[in-house]
Design an enzyme around this catalytic site. Structure first.
Site, PDB file in Angstrom:
ATOM      1  N   GLN A   1     -57.205  23.033  86.046  1.00 49.02           N
ATOM      2  CA  GLN A   1     -58.149  23.042  87.162  1.00 49.02           C
ATOM      3  C   GLN A   1     -57.861  21.935  88.169  1.00 49.02           C
ATOM      4  OE1 GLN A   1     -61.743  23.397  84.379  1.00 49.02           O
ATOM      5  NE2 GLN A   1     -62.386  24.538  86.183  1.00 49.02           N
TER       6      GLN A   1
ATOM      7  N   HIS B   1     -64.843  27.781  76.497  1.00 46.53           N
ATOM      8  CA  HIS B   1     -64.540  28.045  77.908  1.00 46.53           C
ATOM      9  C   HIS B   1     -63.345  27.196  78.355  1.00 46.53           C
ATOM     10  CE1 HIS B   1     -65.827  28.760  82.240  1.00 46.53           C
ATOM     11  NE2 HIS B   1     -65.011  27.730  82.357  1.00 46.53           N
ATOM     12  N   GLU B   2     -63.367  25.906  78.001  1.00 43.06           N
ATOM     13  CA  GLU B   2     -62.276  25.018  78.425  1.00 43.06           C
ATOM     14  C   GLU B   2     -60.978  25.348  77.689  1.00 43.06           C
ATOM     15  OE1 GLU B   2     -62.809  23.427  81.033  1.00 43.06           O
ATOM     16  OE2 GLU B   2     -64.973  23.730  80.950  1.00 43.06           O
TER      17      GLU B   2
ATOM     18  N   CYS C   1     -67.966  28.411  86.415  1.00 36.62           N
ATOM     19  CA  CYS C   1     -66.715  27.654  86.334  1.00 36.62           C
ATOM     20  C   CYS C   1     -66.495  26.953  87.666  1.00 36.62           C
ATOM     21  CB  CYS C   1     -65.559  28.616  86.047  1.00 36.62           C
ATOM     22  SG  CYS C   1     -63.958  27.800  85.916  1.00 36.62           S
ATOM     23  N   LEU C   2     -66.122  25.692  87.616  1.00 32.01           N
ATOM     24  CA  LEU C   2     -65.879  24.949  88.856  1.00 32.01           C
ATOM     25  C   LEU C   2     -64.752  25.574  89.673  1.00 32.01           C
ATOM     26  CD1 LEU C   2     -66.139  21.261  87.531  1.00 32.01           C
ATOM     27  CD2 LEU C   2     -67.854  22.508  88.872  1.00 32.01           C
TER      28      LEU C   2
ATOM     29  N   GLY D   1     -67.492  20.423  81.908  1.00 34.67           N
ATOM     30  CA  GLY D   1     -66.176  20.537  81.303  1.00 34.67           C
ATOM     31  C   GLY D   1     -65.138  20.719  82.398  1.00 34.67           C
TER      32      GLY D   1
ATOM     33  N   HIS E   1     -59.101  27.950  79.363  1.00 32.35           N
ATOM     34  CA  HIS E   1     -58.338  27.464  80.527  1.00 32.35           C
ATOM     35  C   HIS E   1     -56.928  27.049  80.111  1.00 32.35           C
ATOM     36  CE1 HIS E   1     -60.961  27.452  84.023  1.00 32.35           C
ATOM     37  NE2 HIS E   1     -61.948  26.877  83.363  1.00 32.35           N
TER      38      HIS E   1
HETATM   39 NI    NI Z   1     -63.970  26.814  83.920  1.00 29.95          NI
END
Ligand code: NI
Length: 188
Positions: free
Chosen positions: A50, A140-141, A98-99, A45, A144
């Site tokens: 991000q 989660h996304e 998380c990236l 995701g 963000h």
């Molecule tokens: Ni994330």
């Protein structure tokens, strides 16, 4: 085009996003770039903040998890202007990463199922009722898009244990096997 992924400390990660108003070639290009960036980083995701953007938009591809959880969609999904309209009564704990927060993982409690309305990349109105890994990734996304990170859900005790590594990220002392943008290094 693969875009650098903003790492913890970059202010855009903690700002709410702005609804997308119209379908434009620039929006389609951003979506393509986000999909390429997510795949390039082996992520499941990726949300617009991000990659330093303020559009209310995220992409998901849970196909790598199909072996663990048969029935998951095998094609990438695009969520424009999503709204979570309902949360299930049951909670579930699952380890998240998380990236934008490389190498940190933590168990997070979230509703086990959610309903979400959104526009797909062709601006068709969609409604999904999901559980399992897809519900987890969507929540989660979605966070963000509100400027919320998974570490905002953990206890202050556990957060204290992470403080040094978070501080390192803010200061640009962080590595990942994909291109990153840190507040300190400004994309170096
Ligand atoms: Ni994330």
């Amino acid at each position: 085009m693969i875009l650098p992924i903003h790492v913890y400390g970059s202010p855009v990660l903690q700002e709410p996003t702005i609804p997308v108003k119209e379908n434009t070639p620039e929006l389609q290009e951003l979506i393509d770039n986000m999909l390429e960036t997510m795949h390039g980083a082996s992520g499941i995701g990726l949300a617009a903040p991000q990659v330093g953007r303020s559009e209310r938009l995220f992409v998901v591809d849970v196909s790598p998890l199909v072996k663990e959880e048969p029935g998951l969609p095998e094609d990438p999904l695009v969520f424009i202007n999503p709204q979570i309209t309902e949360e299930g009564d049951m909670d579930e704990e699952y380890e998240e990463g998380c990236l934008s927060i490389p190498d940190l993982r933590e168990y997070i409690v979230r509703p086990e199922s959610v309903s979400v309305t959104f526009l797909d990349r062709d601006f068709n109105e969609k409604h999904l009722e999901v559980d399992g890994m897809l519900a987890r990734v969507i929540q989660h996304e979605y966070d963000h898009l509100e400027g919320i990170l998974f570490i905002d859900h953990i206890s202050s005790f556990k957060r204290r244990l992470m403080r040094r590594r978070l501080k390192d990220m803010i200061n640009g002392k962080v590595q990942a096997d994909y291109p990153i943008y840190t507040w300190e290094n400004q994309g170096a």
